[in-house]
Motif scaffolding. Structure first.
Motif, PDB file in Angstrom:
ATOM      1  N   PHE A   1      36.166  34.333  41.234  1.00 59.68           N
ATOM      2  CA  PHE A   1      36.378  33.265  41.171  1.00 59.68           C
ATOM      3  C   PHE A   1      37.193  32.206  39.849  1.00 59.68           C
ATOM      4  O   PHE A   1      37.060  30.672  40.062  1.00 59.68           O
ATOM      5  N   ARG A   2      37.459  32.470  39.790  1.00 56.04           N
ATOM      6  CA  ARG A   2      38.647  32.522  38.384  1.00 56.04           C
ATOM      7  C   ARG A   2      39.526  31.299  38.849  1.00 56.04           C
ATOM      8  O   ARG A   2      40.550  31.870  39.850  1.00 56.04           O
ATOM      9  N   PRO A   3      40.417  30.429  38.336  1.00 52.92           N
ATOM     10  CA  PRO A   3      41.087  29.493  39.318  1.00 52.92           C
ATOM     11  C   PRO A   3      42.564  30.440  38.984  1.00 52.92           C
ATOM     12  O   PRO A   3      42.334  31.272  37.770  1.00 52.92           O
ATOM     13  N   GLN A   4      43.325  30.285  40.089  1.00 54.70           N
ATOM     14  CA  GLN A   4      44.962  31.007  40.007  1.00 54.70           C
ATOM     15  C   GLN A   4      45.616  30.083  39.296  1.00 54.70           C
ATOM     16  O   GLN A   4      45.484  29.182  38.761  1.00 54.70           O
ATOM     17  N   LYS A   5      46.344  30.931  38.221  1.00 57.20           N
ATOM     18  CA  LYS A   5      46.909  30.516  37.560  1.00 57.20           C
ATOM     19  C   LYS A   5      48.513  30.513  38.252  1.00 57.20           C
ATOM     20  O   LYS A   5      49.425  31.091  38.516  1.00 57.20           O
ATOM     21  N   PHE A   6      49.581  29.115  37.781  1.00 55.45           N
ATOM     22  CA  PHE A   6      50.746  28.401  38.562  1.00 55.45           C
ATOM     23  C   PHE A   6      51.569  29.043  37.871  1.00 55.45           C
ATOM     24  O   PHE A   6      51.876  28.897  36.780  1.00 55.45           O
ATOM     25  N   HIS A   7      52.594  29.591  38.409  1.00 58.08           N
ATOM     26  CA  HIS A   7      53.919  30.501  37.891  1.00 58.08           C
ATOM     27  C   HIS A   7      55.361  29.446  37.295  1.00 58.08           C
ATOM     28  O   HIS A   7      55.232  27.932  38.037  1.00 58.08           O
TER      29      HIS A   7
ATOM     30  N   SER B   1      29.557  42.888  39.797  1.00 57.33           N
ATOM     31  CA  SER B   1      29.167  43.324  38.857  1.00 57.33           C
ATOM     32  C   SER B   1      29.250  41.589  38.035  1.00 57.33           C
ATOM     33  O   SER B   1      29.568  40.295  38.935  1.00 57.33           O
ATOM     34  N   GLY B   2      28.845  40.611  36.655  1.00 57.33           N
ATOM     35  CA  GLY B   2      29.191  39.729  36.329  1.00 57.33           C
ATOM     36  C   GLY B   2      31.059  39.228  36.395  1.00 57.33           C
ATOM     37  O   GLY B   2      30.817  38.182  36.932  1.00 57.33           O
ATOM     38  N   ALA B   3      31.270  40.081  35.830  1.00 60.60           N
ATOM     39  CA  ALA B   3      33.076  40.408  35.788  1.00 60.60           C
ATOM     40  C   ALA B   3      34.244  40.471  36.947  1.00 60.60           C
ATOM     41  O   ALA B   3      34.488  39.673  37.048  1.00 60.60           O
ATOM     42  N   ALA B   4      33.294  41.044  37.987  1.00 62.02           N
ATOM     43  CA  ALA B   4      33.457  40.691  39.434  1.00 62.02           C
ATOM     44  C   ALA B   4      33.677  39.165  39.561  1.00 62.02           C
ATOM     45  O   ALA B   4      34.768  38.835  40.614  1.00 62.02           O
ATOM     46  N   ARG B   5      32.084  39.202  39.433  1.00 64.99           N
ATOM     47  CA  ARG B   5      31.894  37.866  39.861  1.00 64.99           C
ATOM     48  C   ARG B   5      32.850  36.767  38.950  1.00 64.99           C
ATOM     49  O   ARG B   5      33.647  36.017  39.583  1.00 64.99           O
ATOM     50  N   VAL B   6      33.166  36.780  38.347  1.00 62.89           N
ATOM     51  CA  VAL B   6      34.176  35.993  37.359  1.00 62.89           C
ATOM     52  C   VAL B   6      35.695  36.111  37.696  1.00 62.89           C
ATOM     53  O   VAL B   6      36.062  34.581  38.223  1.00 62.89           O
TER      54      VAL B   6
END
Length: 164
Positions: free
Chosen positions: A158-164, A150-155
């Motif tokens: 490929f969403r960039p990982q957040k660094f902690h 789905s569109g949400a699953a694709r986003v």
């Protein structure tokens, strides 16, 4: 069209300037240009219509000759087939029962049709079944998508990982 030299054009322009006047000359020149353009388009349309009608006549003549040739070929084939059937019936109608056999051993009835008819064999095709079977491990390794996202699953994928 009309062969007018440069000196004659200048003379016509000077007379038009005197008769019409300098304030109306541009409008008159536009009108004359528009009328000349319409006349040229009309002449071009007439020429194209004449050419089209000439081509249509040529195509009709060609069609008639082709139909005549086809009729001649059809008549020739028909006479050859009837002659062949007569010869065939004369050669193989020697038995009293009305059936004959050719040298190959295939029997023919009185009409001359072969009594051996090949049996129908199903081709064994099924459009629902896939012929190629690529293994799942190969698809996973090469990154081939096997399921729709789905569109949400694709986003989310490929969403960039957040660094902690």
């Amino acid at each position: 069209m009309i062969d007018i030299g440069l000196s004659k054009m200048m003379l016509i322009g000077a007379v038009a300037l005197i008769v019409i006047g300098p304030e109306k000359l541009p409008r008159v020149a536009r009108t004359v240009g528009t009328l000349l353009g319409k006349a040229q388009r009309y002449v071009a349309d007439v020429k194209s219509e004449v050419n089209r009608s000439m081509e249509l006549d040529e195509l009709r003549k060609m069609k008639e000759t082709m139909e005549g040739a086809a009729r001649d070929v059809h008549q020739t084939i028909h006479t050859s087939a009837s002659d062949f059937e007569k010869d065939w019936n004369n050669d193989f109608s020697g038995t009293a029962s009305g059936t004959g056999t050719d040298p190959a051993g295939v029997s023919y009835d009185a009409a001359g049709d072969a009594s051996v008819v090949p049996a129908y064999k199903h081709p064994g095709k099924n459009w629902r079944l896939k012929r190629g079977a690529t293994p799942q491990w190969y698809k996973a390794r090469s990154g081939v998508r096997t399921k729709a996202l789905s569109g949400a699953a694709r986003v989310a994928r490929f969403r960039p990982q957040k660094f902690h």
